[in-house]
Motif scaffolding. Structure first.
Motif, PDB file in Angstrom:
ATOM      1  N   LYS A  53      54.035  57.451  20.938  1.00 54.71           N
ATOM      2  CA  LYS A  53      55.151  57.235  21.861  1.00 54.71           C
ATOM      3  C   LYS A  53      54.865  57.892  23.212  1.00 54.71           C
ATOM      4  O   LYS A  53      55.081  57.297  24.276  1.00 54.71           O
ATOM      5  CB  LYS A  53      56.451  57.775  21.259  1.00 54.71           C
ATOM      6  N   THR A  54      54.372  59.133  23.175  1.00 51.83           N
ATOM      7  CA  THR A  54      54.085  59.847  24.423  1.00 51.83           C
ATOM      8  C   THR A  54      52.995  59.135  25.220  1.00 51.83           C
ATOM      9  O   THR A  54      53.126  58.936  26.431  1.00 51.83           O
ATOM     10  CB  THR A  54      53.644  61.295  24.123  1.00 51.83           C
ATOM     11  N   GLY A  66      50.470  54.280  28.981  1.00 49.56           N
ATOM     12  CA  GLY A  66      50.516  52.851  28.678  1.00 49.56           C
ATOM     13  C   GLY A  66      49.275  52.496  27.885  1.00 49.56           C
ATOM     14  O   GLY A  66      48.153  52.674  28.352  1.00 49.56           O
ATOM     15  N   GLN A  98      52.170  56.026  25.089  1.00 51.05           N
ATOM     16  CA  GLN A  98      52.697  54.750  25.585  1.00 51.05           C
ATOM     17  C   GLN A  98      53.590  54.978  26.808  1.00 51.05           C
ATOM     18  O   GLN A  98      53.477  54.266  27.805  1.00 51.05           O
ATOM     19  CB  GLN A  98      53.467  54.034  24.463  1.00 51.05           C
ATOM     20  N   ASP A  99      54.459  55.990  26.739  1.00 51.04           N
ATOM     21  CA  ASP A  99      55.376  56.259  27.854  1.00 51.04           C
ATOM     22  C   ASP A  99      54.629  56.727  29.095  1.00 51.04           C
ATOM     23  O   ASP A  99      54.976  56.359  30.212  1.00 51.04           O
ATOM     24  CB  ASP A  99      56.405  57.342  27.458  1.00 51.04           C
ATOM     25  N   ARG A 100      53.603  57.557  28.920  1.00 50.67           N
ATOM     26  CA  ARG A 100      52.991  58.203  30.085  1.00 50.67           C
ATOM     27  C   ARG A 100      51.735  57.512  30.600  1.00 50.67           C
ATOM     28  O   ARG A 100      51.429  57.599  31.786  1.00 50.67           O
ATOM     29  CB  ARG A 100      52.693  59.668  29.757  1.00 50.67           C
ATOM     30  N   THR A 127      55.617  51.683  19.928  1.00 47.20           N
ATOM     31  CA  THR A 127      54.883  51.372  21.158  1.00 47.20           C
ATOM     32  C   THR A 127      55.045  49.911  21.568  1.00 47.20           C
ATOM     33  O   THR A 127      54.853  49.569  22.724  1.00 47.20           O
ATOM     34  CB  THR A 127      53.361  51.622  20.998  1.00 47.20           C
TER      35      THR A 127
END
Ligand code: GDP
Length: 296
Positions: A234-235, A241, A237-239, A266
């Motif tokens: 998740k991290t 990509g 993907q958020d930061r 994701t």
């Protein structure tokens, strides 16, 4: 792999099958057990909730219409939904761009990133006849660059020459320049890992991404770490990509949770599985096969 989840689900549907009738109550009862099984397999709670809700809707709507037993029908619906939730058909590495196609490997230290880089490079070289260059951007772990060079020798894949003291971003730029000048088809960049996610790492990877414009940013995650792997995914993907996930140590994984939740969290496909330490221990990810194994 996924044995415990598979066993739980078979258990859940055995009673339903014997009863021979499918009602709303039956579906709910079976799905309660599916829910427990998924949670025990380490699937993230919101993912479980969504999954159960969609299966319930489909299962109740389709009751008693088919010639198979009610239990078989629920199993089929759960199976189909699992395939869908895991991401439909198998997707390979995307190289559809002007060469060199840059593949950036990211993930925590120890996830299997360097090994996976070499595995993919070897497969692209041998199976797809691509000219691949690999470069390690890990200047923090002293032996990391040498580790990739050694794996490169084993895989018969070229690695960028090592210049002591060169910072990661500079290595990435030099690698891209070399790959372009020497007409490589693919450039695989093995980024540095950390034991935990930190801002410095995220900024470093973001800068490398901007400079090299990878067509694939593959997150390497250890299937054995379950919920932790999901948080890491998740991290990243958020930061940063990511465009896909490679799940490693699937050879030792008894649970299916990581695959299902990483995909859901994701929104990106699981593309490859690492199934051992050897360089040929690499498999395509087939959602239907995994779903079949989950259901037993
Ligand atoms: P990195 O720190 O992320 O680059 O991780 P490495 O590539 O150095 O891998 C760490 C350890 O995990 C090594 O001993 C690898 O041989 C092992 N490893 C990597 N992938 C797999 C896998 O799919 N299955 C198993 N059993 N071991 C793996």
């Amino acid at each position: 792999m996924f044995e415990s989840l598979s066993q739980k689900l078979s258990g859940a549907f055995e009673r339903l099958t014997r009863r021979g009738a499918l009602s709303e109550g039956d579906v709910d009862e079976a799905l309660r057990e599916v829910r427990v099984a998924l949670l025990e397999a380490d699937v993230a709670l919101p993912v479980v909730k969504d999954f159960i809700a969609s299966v319930r809707e489909a299962a109740i709507g389709e009751a008693v219409l088919k010639s198979i037993t009610p239990g078989q029908m629920v199993v089929k619906i759960v199976h189909d939904h699992l395939v869908q939730a895991l991401g439909g058909g198998a997707e390979g590495i995307n190289l559809a761009t002007t060469p060199p196609a840059v593949v950036l490997m990211v993930g925590l230290q120890g996830s299997g990133k360097t090994t996976s880089t070499a595995k993919i490079a070897m497969r692209l070289t041998r199976r797809e006849r691509k000219r691949v260059l690999m470069a390690s951007l890990d200047t923090r772990r002293p032996a990391a660059q040498q580790q990739l060079a050694t794996l490169g020798q084993q895989a018969e894949v070229k690695t960028l020459n090592i210049i002591g003291g060169e910072p990661p971003l500079a290595i990435a730029k030099r690698a891209l320049q070399t790959a372009t000048l020497e007409a490589f088809d693919v450039l695989m960049l093995d980024s540095a890992g950390r034991l935990h996610i930190d801002d410095e790492l995220m900024e470093e990877i973001a800068a490398i991404k901007t400079a090299t414009k990878p067509i694939e940013t593959l997150l390497v995650a250890d299937a054995m770490t379950g919920q932790d792997a999901v948080n890491v995914a998740k991290t990243f993907q958020d930061r940063i990509g990511v465009t896909g996930i490679m799940l490693t140590r699937v050879d030792g994984d008894a649970r299916g949770g990581a695959a299902l939740s990483m995909r859901a969290v994701t929104g990106q496909p699981i593309k490859l599985l690492g199934v051992g330490e050897k360089l040929d221990a690499l498999e395509d990810f087939h959602p239907d096969r995994i779903a079949g194994r989950i259901l037993g």
